[in-house]
Design a protein around this motif. Structure first.
Motif, short mmCIF file in Angstrom:
data_model
loop_
_atom_site.label_atom_id
_atom_site.label_comp_id
_atom_site.label_asym_id
_atom_site.label_seq_id
_atom_site.Cartn_x
_atom_site.Cartn_y
_atom_site.Cartn_z
N SER A 1 0.83 -1.21 0.00
CA SER A 1 0.00 0.00 0.00
C SER A 1 0.86 1.26 0.00
O SER A 1 0.34 2.36 0.20
CB SER A 1 -0.91 0.00 1.23
N HIS A 2 2.14 1.12 -0.25
CA HIS A 2 3.10 2.23 -0.12
C HIS A 2 2.66 3.47 -0.91
O HIS A 2 2.68 4.59 -0.39
CB HIS A 2 4.48 1.79 -0.57
N THR A 3 2.26 3.28 -2.16
CA THR A 3 1.90 4.43 -3.00
C THR A 3 0.71 5.18 -2.44
O THR A 3 0.71 6.42 -2.35
CB THR A 3 1.60 3.98 -4.44
N ALA A 4 -0.32 4.45 -2.04
CA ALA A 4 -1.52 5.08 -1.49
C ALA A 4 -1.21 5.79 -0.17
O ALA A 4 -1.68 6.91 0.08
CB ALA A 4 -2.62 4.04 -1.28
N VAL A 5 -0.40 5.15 0.66
CA VAL A 5 -0.01 5.75 1.94
C VAL A 5 0.83 7.00 1.70
O VAL A 5 0.64 8.04 2.35
CB VAL A 5 0.76 4.73 2.80
N ALA A 6 1.77 6.93 0.75
CA ALA A 6 2.63 8.07 0.46
C ALA A 6 1.81 9.26 -0.04
O ALA A 6 2.05 10.41 0.38
CB ALA A 6 3.67 7.68 -0.59
N ASP A 7 0.85 9.01 -0.88
CA ASP A 7 0.00 10.09 -1.41
C ASP A 7 -0.79 10.74 -0.28
O ASP A 7 -0.89 11.98 -0.20
CB ASP A 7 -0.95 9.55 -2.48
N PHE A 8 -1.35 9.92 0.59
CA PHE A 8 -2.13 10.45 1.71
C PHE A 8 -1.24 11.26 2.65
O PHE A 8 -1.60 12.38 3.06
CB PHE A 8 -2.80 9.31 2.48
N CYS A 9 -0.07 10.73 2.99
CA CYS A 9 0.82 11.40 3.94
C CYS A 9 1.37 12.70 3.37
O CYS A 9 1.58 13.67 4.11
CB CYS A 9 1.95 10.47 4.35
N HIS A 10 1.58 12.75 2.08
CA HIS A 10 2.07 13.99 1.46
C HIS A 10 1.05 15.11 1.64
O HIS A 10 1.42 16.23 2.02
CB HIS A 10 2.33 13.74 -0.03
N VAL A 11 -0.19 14.81 1.40
CA VAL A 11 -1.26 15.81 1.54
C VAL A 11 -1.45 16.20 3.00
O VAL A 11 -1.65 17.38 3.33
CB VAL A 11 -2.58 15.29 0.94
N ALA A 12 -1.35 15.22 3.90
CA ALA A 12 -1.59 15.46 5.32
C ALA A 12 -0.35 15.95 6.08
O ALA A 12 -0.43 16.18 7.28
CB ALA A 12 -2.12 14.18 5.97
N ALA A 13 0.77 16.11 5.38
CA ALA A 13 2.03 16.55 6.00
C ALA A 13 2.46 15.61 7.12
O ALA A 13 2.74 16.03 8.25
CB ALA A 13 1.91 17.98 6.50
N LEU A 14 2.52 14.32 6.80
CA LEU A 14 2.94 13.30 7.74
C LEU A 14 4.15 12.56 7.20
O LEU A 14 4.25 12.31 5.99
CB LEU A 14 1.81 12.28 7.97
N ASP A 15 5.08 12.19 8.07
CA ASP A 15 6.18 11.31 7.70
C ASP A 15 5.77 9.88 7.99
O ASP A 15 5.07 9.61 8.98
CB ASP A 15 7.44 11.66 8.49
N PHE A 16 6.22 8.95 7.16
CA PHE A 16 5.83 7.55 7.35
C PHE A 16 6.97 6.63 6.95
O PHE A 16 7.90 7.01 6.24
CB PHE A 16 4.58 7.22 6.52
N GLY A 17 6.87 5.39 7.40
CA GLY A 17 7.83 4.38 6.98
C GLY A 17 7.31 2.99 7.32
O GLY A 17 6.76 2.78 8.41
N PHE A 18 7.46 2.06 6.39
CA PHE A 18 7.12 0.65 6.65
C PHE A 18 8.36 -0.01 7.25
O PHE A 18 9.42 -0.08 6.62
CB PHE A 18 6.71 -0.05 5.35
N VAL A 19 8.24 -0.47 8.48
CA VAL A 19 9.37 -1.01 9.23
C VAL A 19 9.11 -2.48 9.55
O VAL A 19 8.04 -2.81 10.09
CB VAL A 19 9.57 -0.21 10.54
N PRO A 20 10.04 -3.40 9.23
CA PRO A 20 9.85 -4.80 9.60
C PRO A 20 9.57 -4.94 11.09
O PRO A 20 10.24 -4.31 11.92
CB PRO A 20 11.18 -5.45 9.21
N SER A 21 8.60 -5.74 11.43
CA SER A 21 8.18 -5.85 12.83
C SER A 21 9.26 -6.46 13.71
O SER A 21 9.26 -6.26 14.93
CB SER A 21 6.90 -6.70 12.93
#
Length: 282
Positions: free
Chosen positions: A46-66
């Motif tokens: 879901s990286h692309t969808a999450v990246a698009d949402f976070c860009h608009v919402a001014a959020l930093d994100f990262g998928f991190v191995p559990s």
């Protein structure tokens, strides 16, 4: 492999977290702090969808191995100007002789990858010829500031016995003082030639360019007996890309677009302490 989605910002709304949980198929939202949330069991597809949402919402994100933990890492390599510190030292030195606009223009072009770094540094340093060496101390005392969260990040790295290498296309005058001040393990940078108390407009020795940064990373990594996967590299300009490619985890910090697209993670809205949650759960 299972992943958690780390979301960071000064303010994160409950609605944004719920929407990100839906987008990433996460099954649980955990609050790490008021500025950091962990969405458990997120789908990295879901990286692309999450990246698009976070860009608009001014959020930093990262998928991190559990399963990732800070103890998985042994070395953090970082750029200095506009990464560990908030300024470009050479631009501020140039301001002392009234040539900051000319130097800053070359700096920006080099950061975007439009000019070879060694050429750009040679051109910029030449513009500083004749400046009294006391100007360097003035820049350090009056203008140099650490990036937000820098000391918190470094404190945590020390806590987990992760070594630090500050490698810069800037100058040893600043890296050496920061090493003493912050307790950094290793540094590498360029040396300005000073003749009769004034800058000559030349750099001594081989210029620390993109390849030299990479060589320093690999040399220290080998000395410490680490694998590339145990190394984190962070920077903001095109001159950092080669060294970032040698690290298991690369972080673009308030970086140029060309760097963000090639990094493991991009931090655009947070301070350097936002690096910590990306290293996994202590």
């Amino acid at each position: 492999m299972n992943y958690n989605l780390i979301v960071q910002a000064k303010y994160i709304s409950t609605q944004s977290l719920k929407q990100l949980a839906i987008l990433s198929s996460a099954h649980e939202i955990q609050a790490v702090s008021q500025q950091v949330f962990r969405l458990m069991g997120a789908n990295p597809d879901s990286h692309t969808a999450v990246a698009d949402f976070c860009h608009v919402a001014a959020l930093d994100f990262g998928f991190v191995p559990s399963t990732r933990q800070p103890g998985n890492f042994g070395l953090v390599v970082m750029d200095m100007d506009s990464t560990l510190i908030s300024i470009e030292c050479i631009d501020e030195i140039a301001d002392m002789v009234g040539v900051k606009p000319q130097v800053a223009q070359i700096t920006e072009a080099a950061m975007r990858g439009e000019i070879d770094f060694s050429e750009s540094l040679t051109r910029r340093v030449a513009l500083l010829a004749g400046l009294d060496e006391s100007a360097l101390q003035r820049v350090y005392d009056e203008r140099l500031q650490l990036s937000p969260g820098a000391e918190k990040m470094l404190g945590m790295l020390k806590q987990h016995n992760i070594r630090t290498l500050l490698v810069s296309g800037g100058f040893t005058f600043f890296t050496e003082r920061l090493q003493t001040r912050l307790g950094l393990d290793y540094t590498a940078a360029n040396t300005l030639e000073i003749v009769a108390g004034k800058l000559s407009g030349r750099v001594l020795g081989k210029i620390v360019d993109a390849q030299a940064k990479t060589d320093h990373l690999n040399r220290i990594r080998a000395e410490l007996g680490l694998t590339p996967e145990q190394v984190i590299a962070m920077g903001d300009g095109a001159n950092d890309l080669k060294m970032m490619a040698e690290a298991g985890v690369s972080i673009a910090y308030h970086a140029k677009p060309v760097v963000q697209t090639q990094a493991s993670y991009a931090l655009n809205f947070s301070g350097l302490d936002a690096v910590l949650p990306l290293l996994g759960t202590p």
